[in-house]
Design an enzyme around this catalytic site. Structure first.
Site, PDB file in Angstrom:
ATOM      1  N   HIS A 154      41.746  37.707  44.316  1.00 53.19           N
ATOM      2  CA  HIS A 154      40.469  37.160  44.833  1.00 53.19           C
ATOM      3  C   HIS A 154      40.627  36.493  46.202  1.00 53.19           C
ATOM      4  O   HIS A 154      39.620  36.155  46.829  1.00 53.19           O
ATOM      5  CB  HIS A 154      39.889  36.137  43.856  1.00 53.19           C
ATOM      6  CG  HIS A 154      39.449  36.716  42.547  1.00 53.19           C
ATOM      7  ND1 HIS A 154      38.478  37.693  42.453  1.00 53.19           N
ATOM      8  CD2 HIS A 154      39.856  36.471  41.266  1.00 53.19           C
ATOM      9  CE1 HIS A 154      38.297  38.014  41.176  1.00 53.19           C
ATOM     10  NE2 HIS A 154      39.122  37.293  40.429  1.00 53.19           N
ATOM     11  N   ASP A 190      42.442  44.497  36.868  1.00 47.63           N
ATOM     12  CA  ASP A 190      42.008  43.213  36.316  1.00 47.63           C
ATOM     13  C   ASP A 190      40.538  43.341  35.891  1.00 47.63           C
ATOM     14  O   ASP A 190      39.806  44.178  36.420  1.00 47.63           O
ATOM     15  CB  ASP A 190      42.163  42.129  37.400  1.00 47.63           C
ATOM     16  CG  ASP A 190      41.889  40.720  36.902  1.00 47.63           C
ATOM     17  OD1 ASP A 190      42.844  40.021  36.542  1.00 47.63           O
ATOM     18  OD2 ASP A 190      40.694  40.321  36.874  1.00 47.63           O
ATOM     19  N   HIS A 192      38.183  41.388  36.584  1.00 47.48           N
ATOM     20  CA  HIS A 192      37.310  40.992  37.690  1.00 47.48           C
ATOM     21  C   HIS A 192      37.598  41.830  38.937  1.00 47.48           C
ATOM     22  O   HIS A 192      38.747  42.210  39.181  1.00 47.48           O
ATOM     23  CB  HIS A 192      37.525  39.517  38.034  1.00 47.48           C
ATOM     24  CG  HIS A 192      37.384  38.595  36.854  1.00 47.48           C
ATOM     25  ND1 HIS A 192      38.460  38.203  36.090  1.00 47.48           N
ATOM     26  CD2 HIS A 192      36.284  38.015  36.312  1.00 47.48           C
ATOM     27  CE1 HIS A 192      38.032  37.404  35.114  1.00 47.48           C
ATOM     28  NE2 HIS A 192      36.725  37.274  35.213  1.00 47.48           N
ATOM     29  N   ASP A 279      43.141  40.499  31.326  1.00 45.54           N
ATOM     30  CA  ASP A 279      41.872  39.898  30.884  1.00 45.54           C
ATOM     31  C   ASP A 279      40.844  40.949  30.474  1.00 45.54           C
ATOM     32  O   ASP A 279      39.706  40.611  30.159  1.00 45.54           O
ATOM     33  CB  ASP A 279      41.304  38.911  31.916  1.00 45.54           C
ATOM     34  CG  ASP A 279      41.365  39.398  33.343  1.00 45.54           C
ATOM     35  OD1 ASP A 279      41.728  40.568  33.578  1.00 45.54           O
ATOM     36  OD2 ASP A 279      41.038  38.588  34.236  1.00 45.54           O
TER      37      ASP A 279
END
Ligand code: SP5
Ligand code: ZN
Length: 335
Positions: A154, A190, A192, A279
């Protein structure tokens, strides 16, 4: 597959994050490392490649901010973790503002990524961890696993967010490209979207970025990762976003994975960096896909199929008790 890790990565432990209108315990804990290390056995030591490979991705003013932020926070008389509260949505002029609060807002896109006492050291050694694992591949290894923490995908050129400070995957992808090991592709699996990695390479025709993630229409980080983001300028066509709905299990995940891998192979990648988040696990406490442990083995096996030299970089995964066995399943899947 060799695993790389340095103890200094555990010295970052923010207490809380701002989420859904209140303070909640920080999900990205040092316990995540313990879970993975216990399941994997020992780690190979990390070497220090210095700041240059970091500065090949991140702006010098941002790196200086990260190094000094906690001391500036304390000098301002603050206690606990450093976090911003004013974010410059109207444009991010690099104003020479002295207040730590102004810097914390200018270099962040969320209020969920505090800077604690050990944050810089941990982020620095997390990046060195990725660089050491990359060096193993540069020396001829087919695979390597960088147990990075804090995660990185991120974080952009000059911003933090999403528990990330330095973009470990981007740092090694840039280095691989610079050393002539490319063309390099980054595959981000991931839960996200890897907005920082996407931003770093958005205009870059030499690094292909593909991401499979929860639809940003419903999930963090909201403002990036939509299917129409395909790269810009000279980088047009070298970004591929495959958003999937909440509730996605392996049956619907696998075709998207195949699409991403086919695109990477067709583009002519000679090296792969995988941003691996666990995740996507069915019982992850902050996410909503439905992969099971055996699916992580399938995921590893599929990613290994094109036979590219592959550096796996750890990103998210918050079901701490199962995290280690999910990571082991993924790594064993590689064979
Ligand atoms: C690397 C990575 O996976 N970053 C994810 C950042 C997601 N942040 C938004 C969701 C935060 C939910 N936090 C709840 C914490 C409960 N203790
Ligand atoms: Zn994640």
């Amino acid at each position: 597959m060799k695993l790389f890790f340095d103890d200094r990565q555990a010295g970052h432990a923010p207490e809380k994050e701002f989420h859904n209108g209140g303070w909640v315990p920080y999900a990205e804990t040092p316990a995540r490392l313990a879970s993975i290390l216990e399941a994997c056995g020992g780690a190979h030591p990390v070497r220090d490649f210095g700041l240059d490979p970091i500065l090949a991705v991140h702006d010098a003013d941002y790196v200086a901010f990260l190094r000094e932020a906690y001391a500036r926070w304390q000098a301002a008389g603050r206690e606990g973790d450093a976090i911003g509260y004013t974010f410059p949505v109207r444009g991010r002029r690099k104003l020479p503002l002295k207040r730590i609060d102004a810097a914390l807002g200018a270099y962040a896109f969320d209020a969920a990524t505090p800077i604690a006492e050990g944050t810089w050291d941990a982020a620095y050694w997390s990046a060195q961890c990725a660089l050491t694992a990359f060096d193993d591949i540069a020396a001829g290894a087919r695979h390597a696993f960088a147990l990075c923490r804090p995660p990185g995908h991120h974080a952009g050129r000059d911003y933090l967010g999403g528990y990330c400070y330095l973009n470990n995957a981007a740092i090694v992808a840039r280095r691989a490209d610079a050393l002539g090991l490319g063309p390099v592709a980054v595959l981000d699996v991931d839960y996200h979207h890897g907005n920082g990695t996407q931003d770093i390479f958005l205009h870059d025709p030499n690094v292909f970025f593909a991401s499979i993630h929860a639809d940003p229409a419903t999930d963090y980080p909201f403002y990036w990762g939509h299917a129409d983001e395909r790269g810009e300028g000279e980088g047009a066509g070298t970004t591929l976003n495959l958003p999937l709905p909440q509730g996605t299990g392996w049956d619907d995940y696998a075709p998207a994975l195949q699409t991403a891998l086919d695109a990477i192979v067709r583009w002519g990648a000679a090296m792969l960096v995988v941003s691996f988040g666990a995740d996507t696990f069915a019982r992850d406490p902050i996410s909503h896909f439905r992969l099971e442990r055996d699916d992580f083995a399938r995921l590893g096996a599929r990613i290994a199929e094109p036979g590219l030299p592959t550096l796996v970089v750890m990103e998210g995964g918050y079901a701490v008790a199962e995290l280690g066995s999910n990571v082991v399943a993924f790594l064993h899947g590689f064979g």
